[in-house]
Enzyme design. Structure first.
Site: not given
Length: 839
Positions: A194, A361-362
């Site tokens: 990421c 998380h998103e």
């Protein structure tokens, strides 16, 4: 900036280790029958030799062949279907039958996309299960619609995804059309993939401001969308599953470590059917996100008060998402976009119940949070905070006592305090009720394994300790094995007699009650005042309080109200010898930062830029090069206590322009009068104004504006197309501050004068050429007009205020009584002198 979220051991966790060497095999332990369980440790893997291509050649176009005759119109699907399917050099025989327990019609959700049609008499929306090549260890789970197949095949340790090819032609026998068969790609063990970075700029805050530095309830009205692959995989349990996942994500946002009262609310649930009505969901995570963001905007209503409005949207898919180099991606979102209708969206690859943390998380990114190992989090997090929180770049295990890191809490707090969460203040009218029970009560360990690793997976019960990590059965090269993604068992999962999991620990069921009773939080005492941001000229200091008496627990209400207070400090004038203003000092600090501007000849001379800066950006450090004129935002915030503009007494506090009086006290109502006297009545100065008409070619002196002049305004009007007159300013030493040497400045700019005074110039090409500023001037300034042609209908007017001369106090004329008193005093003195002379 879009990003790709990678979670640990994606290739191994999925059970497929194609080409990954070396690997560590532990001693076998017995399981049911004669099967062996190979324990594979993710930590043992070294980087694989797989190429960096985001889409390895792991897919092909196939034509399934139906073997058990045609389906007669009106008779529905046969009780048993046989398909022959070529797959990567092998031939697979699918033996399928209808699963009576799966009915999509039972979902009370909105169905979008091409409605199922009765093609050839087949029953639409039929879910089929079966085996492959007669192997009892294999699993086929498919959605069958008139010959079109959509779903998952698991055979000999390989997971295959099949779906119809849009626009594909039927085969020569008139059977099913072309399908895409995709083998789930193995991934490398290289760790985090990421690469999210802080965006270069923030979205503009809404003029609908919330109370500054206050803890206010925020309601994230959420649209949850599931694609056709989700429907095919979960069937009738889809709605319950999605709401269970969202309930776990909402629970994470309720934790006090986020330091804000945030409620994640599902207001709408949509299931997509096959067809072209929905977003284009494919292997590319970035393209899928862009397509979904564009599509979801069409479902939204622009009015935030409308019950159908949502603040953000999440797409859940069983599609294997791929990033730039690998297919480790489990989700993607843009940063800091929660109230942007076009970009407040995220995609999540369904990975079992732990998808709740992927969704959290998103959404954290949507709330402007960065990864815990990012440079911006340095100094905010502890040394272990990069791996145990929701915003870890690789999520292995989230700390149930502190799911959000200090950095995440700081970023969401700053984001909301700066007005970017304006759309979250309205409370939803009809939210969907999320499950309140622990998810492990509805999904036992076996079911959790199936949701994560596929329909044939089961829990490996021989691996202690329970609850810490979910180990599930699978196959590798024809051998049975156990695999894990290091996620704990879901809360509430039975782990022994009268025992259940909670936060990765196995507890007695009596202890679970303590985790199910909400406890509201309460404010603690105010802390002491911090250091002043300036030593003179008006600084700012802060005091804060925390929601710690008590700390909210188990989803209890977080404290609301003011959490930070601030006040002015060190308001005395700075020494007269200070050559630069406070903002000028901050710009000048970048003069030697050649590392930031490698294409510029260094060092540079950076000065503040005011002209053309929007009011909402006044508290950003916008500087321009004195020589080249280029300007940049060198810092998203100026130092606290910096004046918002040269003509304002308001000051910047944490990136916001806060009203302050001319006495530099925040909240004060004192103002400068036209003479620039703080709290004055305007009587200490007088206005001087005039016009100029005697134009001749070249530079013409108009008026000398004296030192101390205030509220200066010069305006000359005329059509820019025929204008031949331009304003100029000359300093006492003969140099020009504006438009000298027959060189004009065409665009708006700030004319910086000695004594930290600036005048705002409209630019030579403006429809009405103007000069204005509050002053006071530190030294005289000569206003000139440059005549470059034959002036036609030109008009030039000026005005300013100058200090009135202070009257010399006159001696009051004595009264008659005073004269008599003084006369007697003089006579007495003379009499004494006369007597002294006789002696």
């Amino acid at each position: 900036m879009s990003h790709m979220d990678s979670h640990p051991g994606r290739g191994l966790a999925d059970g497929w280790l194609w080409g990954i060497q070396p690997r560590l095999l532990l001693p076998t332990v017995p399981v049911s029958g004669s099967r062996l369980v190979w324990l594979l440790l993710l930590a043992s893997l070294l980087p694989s030799a797989w190429p960096a291509s985001p889409l390895p050649r792991e897919e092909e176009i196939v034509f399934p062949e139906k073997l058990n005759g045609s389906v007669l119109p009106g008779l529905g699907a046969p009780a048993r279907l046989l398909y022959r399917l070529p797959a990567f050099g092998e031939t697979l025989l699918l033996e399928l039958e209808k699963d009576p327990g799966v009915q999509v019609e039972g979902l009370t959700v909105q169905y979008l996309g091409r409605a199922p049609e009765l093609l050839g008499g087949a029953e639409p929306g039929t879910y089929l299960t079966g085996t492959i090549n007669g192997d009892p260890e294999s699993v086929a789970s498919l959605h069958w619609d008139g010959g079109a197949l959509l779903g998952v095949l698991q055979y000999r340790g390989t997971e295959l995804h099949i779906q119809p090819l849009e626009g594909g032609a039927p085969n020569s026998a008139g059977g099913p059309g072309a399908h895409i068969l995709r083998r789930k790609s193995p991934v490398s063990g290289q760790g985090p993939m990421c690469n999210v970075k802080a965006p270069p700029g923030k979205p503009s805050p809404s003029p609908r401001r919330a109370k500054r530095f206050a803890s206010l309830s925020r309601f994230v009205e959420t649209l949850v969308v599931a694609d056709d692959k989700m429907a095919a995989f979960h069937g009738a349990g889809l709605k319950r599953y999605l709401l269970t996942v969202m309930a776990a994500a909402a629970k994470a946002f309720k934790h006090p470590s986020i330091r804000n009262p945030v409620s994640l609310v599902v207001t709408r649930l949509v299931v997509l059917g096959p067809g072209e009505e929905g977003p284009q969901v494919g292997p590319s995570a970035a393209q899928t996100l862009r397509s979904f963001c564009a599509w979801q905007r069409g479902l939204n209503t622009p009015d935030d008060a409308d019950p159908g409005h949502f603040d953000t949207a999440i797409l859940f898919t069983r599609q294997d998402l791929c990033g730039v180099s690998t297919c480790d991606t489990l989700g993607m979102a843009d940063v800091g976009t929660v109230c942007d209708p076009a970009r407040s969206c995220a995609i999540v690859e369904d990975d079992g119940l732990q998808s709740a943390f992927t969704a959290a998380h998103e959404l954290g990114h949507v709330f402007s949070m960065l990864h815990d190992n990012s440079k911006q989090c340095t100094g905010l997090n502890g040394p272990e905070s990069t791996s145990r929180h929701v915003m870890a770049p690789v999520m292995a295990h989230v700390d149930p006592e502190e799911p959000w890191s200090p950095c995440s809490a700081r970023f969401i707090t700053d984001f909301l305090d700066n007005g970017f969460g304006h759309c979250l203040l309205d409370k939803p009218e009809a939210p969907l009720h999320l499950p309140v029970t622990f998810p492990g009560k509805d999904y036992d360990a076996d079911r959790q394994c199936q949701l994560t690793f596929g329909p044939d997976s089961r829990h490996c019960p021989q691996l202690p300790p329970p609850c810490a990590a979910l180990w599930c059965s699978g196959h590798l090269n024809g051998h049975a094995m156990c695999q894990t993604k290091h996620s704990p068992w879901a809360d509430g999962t039975p782990c022994g007699p009268a025992q259940a999991c909670m936060g990765g620990r196995c507890l007695h069921v009596d202890q679970l009650q303590a985790f199910n009773v909400p406890q509201a939080g309460g404010w603690g005492p105010w802390g002491s005042w911090g250091d002043c941001s300036r030593s003179c000229g008006g600084g700012v200091q802060f005091s804060s309080r925390d929601c710690t008496r008590p700390v909210p627990r188990n989803g209890g209400k977080y404290c609301e109200g003011r959490r930070t207070r601030f006040r002015s400090c060190n308001t005395q004038d700075c020494p007269t010898g200070s050559a630069l203003t406070f903002r000028e000092e901050q710009c000048a600090a970048y003069n030697h930062r050649t590392d930031l501007f490698k294409n510029f000849p260094g060092p540079m001379d950076w000065v503040p830029r005011y002209t053309g800066v929007a009011p909402r950006d006044q508290c950003k450090l916008t500087c321009q090069t004195r020589a080249l004129g280029y300007y940049y935002v060198l810092d998203p915030r100026v130092a606290d206590g910096t004046p918002c503009s040269p003509d304002s007494s308001s000051v910047c506090v944490q990136g916001r322009c806060i009203h302050a009086g001319c006495d530099r006290v925040i909240g004060s109502k004192k103002k400068f009068d036209k003479c620039m006297v703080c709290g004055g009545d305007g009587s200490s100065c007088s206005k001087q104004s005039g016009s100029f008409k005697k134009f001749r070619y070249g530079y013409n002196n108009v008026v000398t504006i004296p030192a101390g002049a205030t509220h200066i305004l010069v305006r000359q009007q005329g059509s820019p197309s025929v204008r031949s007159l331009y304003l100029a300013l000359k300093l006492p030493d003969g140099s020009y501050a504006l438009n000298g040497e027959y060189t004009l400045i065409p665009s708006p700019t700030d004319v910086v004068l000695p004594g930290a005074v600036s005048l705002r110039y409209s630019g030579a090409t403006a429809a009405s050429e103007t000069l204005s500023g509050h002053g006071p001037l530190a030294e005289p300034l000569t206003l000139q007009v440059l005549v470059a042609g034959n002036p036609q209908n030109a008009r030039l007017r000026y005005s300013f205020f100058v200090p009135r001369p202070r009257p010399v106090p006159s001696t009051p004329r004595p009264t008659p009584q005073d004269w008599l008193r003084r006369k007697s005093q003089i006579l007495e003195i003379l009499r004494r002198r006369s007597w002294a002379g006789r002696k």
